[in-house]
Design a protein around this motif. Structure first.
Motif, PDB file in Angstrom:
ATOM      1  N   ARG A  69       8.336   2.309  14.541  1.00  0.00           N
ATOM      2  CA  ARG A  69       7.235   3.096  14.084  1.00  0.00           C
ATOM      3  C   ARG A  69       6.507   4.071  14.960  1.00  0.00           C
ATOM      4  O   ARG A  69       6.121   5.212  14.590  1.00  0.00           O
ATOM      5  N   ASP A  73       5.643   8.222  14.260  1.00  0.00           N
ATOM      6  CA  ASP A  73       4.356   8.525  14.592  1.00  0.00           C
ATOM      7  C   ASP A  73       4.386   9.828  15.466  1.00  0.00           C
ATOM      8  O   ASP A  73       3.546  10.610  15.494  1.00  0.00           O
ATOM      9  N   ARG A  97       7.272  12.229   4.067  1.00  0.00           N
ATOM     10  CA  ARG A  97       6.160  11.651   4.469  1.00  0.00           C
ATOM     11  C   ARG A  97       6.462  10.400   5.302  1.00  0.00           C
ATOM     12  O   ARG A  97       7.263   9.692   5.052  1.00  0.00           O
ATOM     13  N   GLN A  98       5.510  10.351   6.541  1.00  0.00           N
ATOM     14  CA  GLN A  98       5.484   9.210   7.381  1.00  0.00           C
ATOM     15  C   GLN A  98       5.422   8.055   6.694  1.00  0.00           C
ATOM     16  O   GLN A  98       6.053   7.031   7.304  1.00  0.00           O
ATOM     17  N   ALA A  99       4.574   8.041   5.664  1.00  0.00           N
ATOM     18  CA  ALA A  99       4.240   6.527   5.085  1.00  0.00           C
ATOM     19  C   ALA A  99       5.538   6.042   4.477  1.00  0.00           C
ATOM     20  O   ALA A  99       5.717   4.950   4.457  1.00  0.00           O
ATOM     21  N   ASP A 100       6.562   7.057   4.010  1.00  0.00           N
ATOM     22  CA  ASP A 100       7.598   6.303   3.398  1.00  0.00           C
ATOM     23  C   ASP A 100       8.672   5.906   4.508  1.00  0.00           C
ATOM     24  O   ASP A 100       9.278   4.939   4.451  1.00  0.00           O
ATOM     25  N   HIS A 102       7.536   4.648   7.335  1.00  0.00           N
ATOM     26  CA  HIS A 102       6.856   3.464   7.707  1.00  0.00           C
ATOM     27  C   HIS A 102       7.134   2.425   6.495  1.00  0.00           C
ATOM     28  O   HIS A 102       7.267   1.252   6.969  1.00  0.00           O
ATOM     29  N   ALA A 103       6.996   2.448   5.410  1.00  0.00           N
ATOM     30  CA  ALA A 103       7.531   1.780   4.332  1.00  0.00           C
ATOM     31  C   ALA A 103       8.821   0.959   4.609  1.00  0.00           C
ATOM     32  O   ALA A 103       9.125  -0.109   4.382  1.00  0.00           O
ATOM     33  N   ASP A 106       8.853  -1.409   7.374  1.00  0.00           N
ATOM     34  CA  ASP A 106       7.987  -2.764   6.833  1.00  0.00           C
ATOM     35  C   ASP A 106       9.021  -3.570   6.078  1.00  0.00           C
ATOM     36  O   ASP A 106       8.922  -4.577   6.109  1.00  0.00           O
ATOM     37  N   ARG A 130       9.702  -1.296  -0.681  1.00  0.00           N
ATOM     38  CA  ARG A 130       9.677  -0.694   0.722  1.00  0.00           C
ATOM     39  C   ARG A 130      11.222  -0.448   1.004  1.00  0.00           C
ATOM     40  O   ARG A 130      11.588   0.406   1.879  1.00  0.00           O
ATOM     41  N   ALA A 134      11.152   3.484  -1.400  1.00  0.00           N
ATOM     42  CA  ALA A 134      10.770   4.205  -0.197  1.00  0.00           C
ATOM     43  C   ALA A 134      11.950   5.281   0.275  1.00  0.00           C
ATOM     44  O   ALA A 134      11.721   6.344   0.444  1.00  0.00           O
TER      45      ALA A 134
END
Length: 285
Positions: A69, A73, A97-100, A102-103, A106, A130, A134
């Motif tokens: 993670r 970042d 996208r960073q969110a993907d 991270h998903a 997760d 996820r 993702a």
């Protein structure tokens, strides 16, 4: 700099090739930069999946995933190894996208702890998002589709593919002490929530049929979203659907009887898919 970029591309390609899956060969038809981006995504997914699967205490696994993670970042700082440098370049080039990322991490965390046994429907949907959708959101951007409809393709196709995998692997998962079928479907069919008993339950085909219907709906929604996207960008997604949907339909035709029998594609269909892959010649840089 160019030499290091070439070395990084060679590294993620080698990681992907060493996995021994068809993914490596399948991506060879992409332009070099898109191909390297996909190999980087694969190497990332493989790294976090290996952490989740390793024989280690849960806290050790969580610590390993937390390190990833932090590395995600810090992508804007340039990356600190071949995989993160490739991911940084791909993120800048294809608006990943960073969110993907991270998903995906997760999702691995969900699998890292105690075995999943009959989760509720909401938990299963989040898990599918996820570990499958993702990845699709990352991949479809590399392929060239950044529209909301591209995200819809990833949303529905990821769930369709993951549910198909779950239905295909019910017997194997039960032998490993896991049940990924949702609690609601099992309870409605009077199936015991026990991996040791699930396969022999007379209600299991009914529960699987309910999830099969849900998966079919996701395939249909994915096809509808693909029709609104650039054809070249969603061709790999169409091929994934073409590879997995027949597995689902075969199980449905058999009424989901004998869940220990793992369905496979016939040789002729594999050959057809290979031919379609070779025809994928979108050469955008």
């Amino acid at each position: 700099m160019t030499d290091r970029m070439d070395d990084d591309a060679a590294f993620v390609a080698a990681v992907t090739r060493a996995a021994g899956t068809s993914f490596y060969r399948g991506m060879t038809v992409l332009p070099a930069r898109r191909r390297t981006a996909m190999y980087g995504i694969y190497a990332f997914c493989r790294a976090v999946d290996d952490i989740a699967d390793e024989e280690a205490p849960l806290e050790t696994k969580r610590a390993g995933l937390d390190i990833w993670r932090q590395r995600i970042d810090r992508l804007s700082e340039g990356g600190d190894d071949p995989v993160t440098r490739v991911l940084r370049d791909a993120s800048l080039r294809y608006a990943l996208r960073q969110a993907d990322f991270h998903a995906v991490i997760d999702g691995m965390a969900m699998d890292a702890g105690a075995p999943i046994i009959a989760p509720d429907a909401a938990f299963l949907d989040l898990y599918c998002d996820r570990v499958a959708s993702a990845v699709g959101r990352l991949a479809i951007r590399v392929f060239g589709e950044v529209s909301p409809d591209g995200d819809l393709v990833a949303y529905h196709l990821g769930r369709a593919l993951q549910l198909t995998n779950i239905l295909r692997d019910v017997g194997e998962d039960a032998a490993r002490g896991r049940i990924y079928l949702p609690r609601e479907a099992l309870v409605a069919a009077a199936v015991p929530l026990d991996p040791a008993l699930i396969v022999a339950s007379p209600g299991l085909p009914h529960a699987m049929g309910r999830i099969g219907t849900e998966a079919s709906g996701h395939y249909a929604e994915a096809e509808a979203a693909m029709a609104r996207c650039a054809p070249g960008a969603v061709r790999p997604a169409r091929m994934m659907g073409a590879a997995y949907r027949p597995l689902l339909e075969g199980m449905r035709r058999r009424g989901f009887r004998d869940p220990t029998r793992r369905p496979r594609l016939p040789a002729w269909r594999k050959a057809l898919l290979a031919a379609q892959l070779l025809m994928f010649t979108d050469r955008r840089a």
